[in-house]
Design a protein around this motif. Sequence first.
Motif, PDB file in Angstrom:
ATOM      1  N   GLY A 440     -13.937  59.955  60.069  1.00 46.70           N
ATOM      2  CA  GLY A 440     -13.431  59.231  59.151  1.00 46.70           C
ATOM      3  C   GLY A 440     -14.450  58.902  58.102  1.00 46.70           C
ATOM      4  N   LYS A 441     -15.574  59.033  58.272  1.00 49.03           N
ATOM      5  CA  LYS A 441     -16.566  58.682  56.801  1.00 49.03           C
ATOM      6  C   LYS A 441     -16.647  59.975  55.987  1.00 49.03           C
ATOM      7  CE  LYS A 441     -19.315  55.046  59.204  1.00 49.03           C
ATOM      8  NZ  LYS A 441     -20.953  54.447  59.408  1.00 49.03           N
ATOM      9  N   PHE A 442     -16.706  59.663  54.923  1.00 49.40           N
ATOM     10  CA  PHE A 442     -16.860  60.741  53.897  1.00 49.40           C
ATOM     11  C   PHE A 442     -17.593  60.220  52.501  1.00 49.40           C
ATOM     12  CE2 PHE A 442     -12.844  59.209  53.108  1.00 49.40           C
ATOM     13  CZ  PHE A 442     -12.626  59.028  51.714  1.00 49.40           C
ATOM     14  N   VAL A 443     -17.929  61.074  51.754  1.00 48.76           N
ATOM     15  CA  VAL A 443     -18.647  60.673  50.406  1.00 48.76           C
ATOM     16  C   VAL A 443     -17.749  61.622  49.373  1.00 48.76           C
ATOM     17  CG1 VAL A 443     -20.604  60.549  48.876  1.00 48.76           C
ATOM     18  CG2 VAL A 443     -21.032  59.818  51.527  1.00 48.76           C
ATOM     19  N   LEU A 444     -17.305  60.846  48.589  1.00 48.66           N
ATOM     20  CA  LEU A 444     -16.587  61.614  47.454  1.00 48.66           C
ATOM     21  C   LEU A 444     -17.479  61.713  46.277  1.00 48.66           C
ATOM     22  CD1 LEU A 444     -13.782  63.102  46.440  1.00 48.66           C
ATOM     23  CD2 LEU A 444     -12.980  60.487  45.830  1.00 48.66           C
ATOM     24  N   GLN A 445     -17.409  62.669  45.346  1.00 46.46           N
ATOM     25  CA  GLN A 445     -18.404  62.865  44.137  1.00 46.46           C
ATOM     26  C   GLN A 445     -17.951  64.262  43.534  1.00 46.46           C
ATOM     27  OE1 GLN A 445     -22.272  63.588  46.755  1.00 46.46           O
ATOM     28  NE2 GLN A 445     -23.212  62.408  45.023  1.00 46.46           N
ATOM     29  N   VAL A 446     -18.131  63.880  42.008  1.00 41.25           N
ATOM     30  CA  VAL A 446     -17.927  64.792  41.138  1.00 41.25           C
ATOM     31  C   VAL A 446     -18.991  65.794  40.904  1.00 41.25           C
ATOM     32  CG1 VAL A 446     -16.967  65.658  38.891  1.00 41.25           C
ATOM     33  CG2 VAL A 446     -15.680  63.986  40.571  1.00 41.25           C
ATOM     34  N   LYS A 447     -19.509  66.948  41.122  1.00 45.11           N
ATOM     35  CA  LYS A 447     -20.691  67.452  40.827  1.00 45.11           C
ATOM     36  C   LYS A 447     -20.378  68.794  39.654  1.00 45.11           C
ATOM     37  CE  LYS A 447     -22.875  66.644  45.155  1.00 45.11           C
ATOM     38  NZ  LYS A 447     -23.319  67.277  46.423  1.00 45.11           N
ATOM     39  N   GLU A 448     -21.712  69.254  39.328  1.00 45.47           N
ATOM     40  CA  GLU A 448     -21.421  70.474  38.570  1.00 45.47           C
ATOM     41  C   GLU A 448     -22.451  71.561  39.100  1.00 45.47           C
ATOM     42  OE1 GLU A 448     -23.391  69.225  34.812  1.00 45.47           O
ATOM     43  OE2 GLU A 448     -21.366  68.619  33.841  1.00 45.47           O
ATOM     44  N   ASP A 449     -21.695  72.796  39.078  1.00 46.32           N
ATOM     45  CA  ASP A 449     -22.558  74.020  39.672  1.00 46.32           C
ATOM     46  C   ASP A 449     -23.490  74.467  38.347  1.00 46.32           C
ATOM     47  OD1 ASP A 449     -21.019  75.330  37.622  1.00 46.32           O
ATOM     48  OD2 ASP A 449     -19.591  76.135  39.271  1.00 46.32           O
ATOM     49  N   THR A 450     -24.082  75.665  38.715  1.00 45.61           N
ATOM     50  CA  THR A 450     -25.166  76.067  37.965  1.00 45.61           C
ATOM     51  C   THR A 450     -24.768  76.464  36.509  1.00 45.61           C
ATOM     52  OG1 THR A 450     -24.892  78.213  38.862  1.00 45.61           O
ATOM     53  CG2 THR A 450     -26.767  77.147  39.632  1.00 45.61           C
ATOM     54  N   LYS A 452     -22.610  74.569  35.041  1.00 43.87           N
ATOM     55  CA  LYS A 452     -22.105  73.251  34.410  1.00 43.87           C
ATOM     56  C   LYS A 452     -20.574  73.271  34.608  1.00 43.87           C
ATOM     57  CE  LYS A 452     -25.902  72.164  33.450  1.00 43.87           C
ATOM     58  NZ  LYS A 452     -26.982  70.947  34.195  1.00 43.87           N
ATOM     59  N   ASN A 453     -19.910  73.951  35.560  1.00 41.70           N
ATOM     60  CA  ASN A 453     -18.485  73.669  35.809  1.00 41.70           C
ATOM     61  C   ASN A 453     -18.199  72.775  36.821  1.00 41.70           C
ATOM     62  OD1 ASN A 453     -17.514  75.931  34.250  1.00 41.70           O
ATOM     63  ND2 ASN A 453     -18.255  77.603  35.908  1.00 41.70           N
ATOM     64  N   ARG A 454     -17.517  71.579  36.729  1.00 39.20           N
ATOM     65  CA  ARG A 454     -17.203  70.540  37.455  1.00 39.20           C
ATOM     66  C   ARG A 454     -16.620  70.899  38.796  1.00 39.20           C
ATOM     67  NH1 ARG A 454     -18.285  65.557  35.236  1.00 39.20           N
ATOM     68  NH2 ARG A 454     -16.390  64.267  36.274  1.00 39.20           N
ATOM     69  N   PHE A 455     -16.986  70.261  39.829  1.00 39.96           N
ATOM     70  CA  PHE A 455     -16.187  70.569  41.018  1.00 39.96           C
ATOM     71  C   PHE A 455     -16.016  69.091  42.050  1.00 39.96           C
ATOM     72  CE2 PHE A 455     -20.500  71.769  42.430  1.00 39.96           C
ATOM     73  CZ  PHE A 455     -20.499  71.319  43.407  1.00 39.96           C
ATOM     74  N   LEU A 456     -15.054  69.201  42.872  1.00 38.19           N
ATOM     75  CA  LEU A 456     -14.876  67.986  43.529  1.00 38.19           C
ATOM     76  C   LEU A 456     -15.451  68.132  44.992  1.00 38.19           C
ATOM     77  CD1 LEU A 456     -13.526  65.297  43.433  1.00 38.19           C
ATOM     78  CD2 LEU A 456     -11.583  66.433  44.738  1.00 38.19           C
ATOM     79  N   SER A 457     -16.781  67.458  45.243  1.00 34.13           N
ATOM     80  CA  SER A 457     -17.379  67.521  46.488  1.00 34.13           C
ATOM     81  C   SER A 457     -17.035  66.421  47.448  1.00 34.13           C
ATOM     82  CB  SER A 457     -18.793  67.498  46.148  1.00 34.13           C
ATOM     83  OG  SER A 457     -19.565  67.326  47.343  1.00 34.13           O
ATOM     84  N   VAL A 458     -16.767  66.811  48.563  1.00 31.64           N
ATOM     85  CA  VAL A 458     -16.685  65.936  49.817  1.00 31.64           C
ATOM     86  C   VAL A 458     -17.608  66.145  51.036  1.00 31.64           C
ATOM     87  CG1 VAL A 458     -14.753  64.794  51.333  1.00 31.64           C
ATOM     88  CG2 VAL A 458     -14.116  65.694  48.908  1.00 31.64           C
ATOM     89  N   THR A 501      -9.220  72.884  44.693  1.00 27.55           N
ATOM     90  CA  THR A 501      -9.733  73.022  46.288  1.00 27.55           C
ATOM     91  C   THR A 501     -11.075  72.197  46.218  1.00 27.55           C
ATOM     92  OG1 THR A 501      -8.394  74.931  46.735  1.00 27.55           O
ATOM     93  CG2 THR A 501     -10.184  74.424  48.236  1.00 27.55           C
ATOM     94  N   PRO A 502     -11.036  71.142  47.017  1.00 26.72           N
ATOM     95  CA  PRO A 502     -12.322  70.658  47.376  1.00 26.72           C
ATOM     96  C   PRO A 502     -13.498  71.374  47.838  1.00 26.72           C
ATOM     97  CG  PRO A 502     -10.724  69.412  48.733  1.00 26.72           C
ATOM     98  CD  PRO A 502     -10.208  70.366  47.994  1.00 26.72           C
ATOM     99  N   GLN A 503     -14.679  71.357  47.612  1.00 25.88           N
ATOM    100  CA  GLN A 503     -15.863  71.653  48.236  1.00 25.88           C
ATOM    101  C   GLN A 503     -16.303  70.889  49.287  1.00 25.88           C
ATOM    102  OE1 GLN A 503     -18.888  73.736  46.077  1.00 25.88           O
ATOM    103  NE2 GLN A 503     -17.336  74.601  44.277  1.00 25.88           N
ATOM    104  N   VAL A 504     -16.016  71.269  50.653  1.00 20.26           N
ATOM    105  CA  VAL A 504     -16.300  70.214  51.682  1.00 20.26           C
ATOM    106  C   VAL A 504     -17.722  70.810  52.487  1.00 20.26           C
ATOM    107  CG1 VAL A 504     -15.723  69.734  54.048  1.00 20.26           C
ATOM    108  CG2 VAL A 504     -14.043  69.886  52.378  1.00 20.26           C
TER     109      VAL A 504
END
Length: 526
Positions: A440-450, A452-458, A501-504
């Motif tokens: 049930g624990k997770f860390v939600l972040q917004v990151k950038e790829d190489t 510089k495109n943003r993606f939703l990281s979980v 779609t988030p990147q898990v």
Amino acid sequence: MTNHQSQRAIKAFEDFVSTPLETRLQRHLDTSSQSAVLTLFEDVAANVPAYKAFLAEQEIDPRAIQTFEDFQKLPAIAKENYILRYPLPDLCRYGQLQTCDIIAASSGSTGKPTFWPRFFTDELQIATRFEQIFHDSFFADTRSTLAVICFTLGTWVGGMFTTNCCRYLASKGYPITVITPGNNKEEILRVVRELGSNFEQVVLLGYPPFLKDVIDTGIARGVDWQQYQIKLVMAGEVFSEEWRSLVGERIGAKNPCYDFASLYGTADAGVLGNETPLSICIRRFLAEHPDAAKALFGESRLPTLIQYDPINRFFEVQDGTLLFSGDNGIPLVRYNILDTGGIVSYDAMLQFLAEWGFDPREKLVQTRLMSQRVAGVPPVVATGVASLQTQDSLRGIHSLPFVYVFGRSNFTVSYFGANIYPENVTVGLEQPIIQEWVTGKFVLQVKEDTDKNRFLSVIVELAPGVEESEDKQQAIAASIFSQLLRLNSEFANYVPPEYQTPQVTLAATGDPEYFPVGVKHRYTRR
């Protein structure tokens, strides 16, 4: 020794023991809460040195505060501009710390503790919130009850405060026995196994994720939770109705509206309000109808929904932030606890729900009748709210106002202009099959790829013994994505489909970077 202190304690305890719960909960119908909070202000302005100094610095003459409209113009106080600026004794009445008999500590974001003194009489005020739960939800006036305190003991407010309040209920005549293993999971399991069968029900009181861990560990070790008629009292975190249903299934709870209750508590002033069968029934309806929840709360996440006694704790809303006033060891007037949320009156809540075709009172009555039939209680001739005025089926229905609490606003992440809430992701992890793989624990972040495109990281923590696999990763991502679309209209409309779609990433239990053991978990990172 001071005679005043002993008389103060005796009078308050006699009043608590002799006054029926229903009488206390109806005070707000006969007494103006606005007049009560003005009286509190006058007392604090006259007798608390720190507040006197605060008003003087603001060039406010307390004699000029004559009406509630005047009161609403008073500057709000907070830790930074009030609590941390004055000596601890000056925050107490008459500048005397010795008028309090116990001190709790809380640690904010800086980690430096803040001390909160209180007296026996302050705890008696809060004991009524526990009485609401044990009487209205758990029927503990007629059932022998083992209350197992699973909050951390020590200087932290939860464990000691809860222990004392439960003991006061026993003094009032409730057949409640208290035991205090604290957050020692092994001791909790031993207590339940060795003592639980001596009582008609067992109540576990603690933080939601910890209680779930206790329950899951117990199941893995063969504990038959259902035989103990488990009830849960929780505080400290917002949880979803999917979480409540999942945990209810694992403990064999038959009626989530009556088997659970969450407290809105704080070290600053004890318990400010509590879930009731009515508020839980409403919240479960809103969880199934996100459009109704968005219309009521204005956001695409489900807050904690509680009822409160406006004579005991008076709430206001200023710029979307909750302020409260209440008596305590450190009396607080228009105190900003930095929680976002709002207030809904009892009548306004029922009117809103009626417009959506839902009457929570009727729903609760039907639920009670059904559980009575299952228990073999003879059915009544008529049904409905009116026919049950003298029956236990109306327990938990009081015309108290509602306050909803989102918590601290800085726990969100912004993604393509959409506010993404941890609560949205939580629901995705609580779906069938998925819930068996994760803690049930997770860390939600917004990151950038190489590029510089943003993606939703979980980053998701796997349950003990569960191995990482691409199938699990894809299934979890799909589940989170599905619930984000369902619950968060900003996400559905602001975020381009190719970025939704988030990147898990799956991490082992206790991963030192994201899920270190023994550290309070944060669900978002900047």
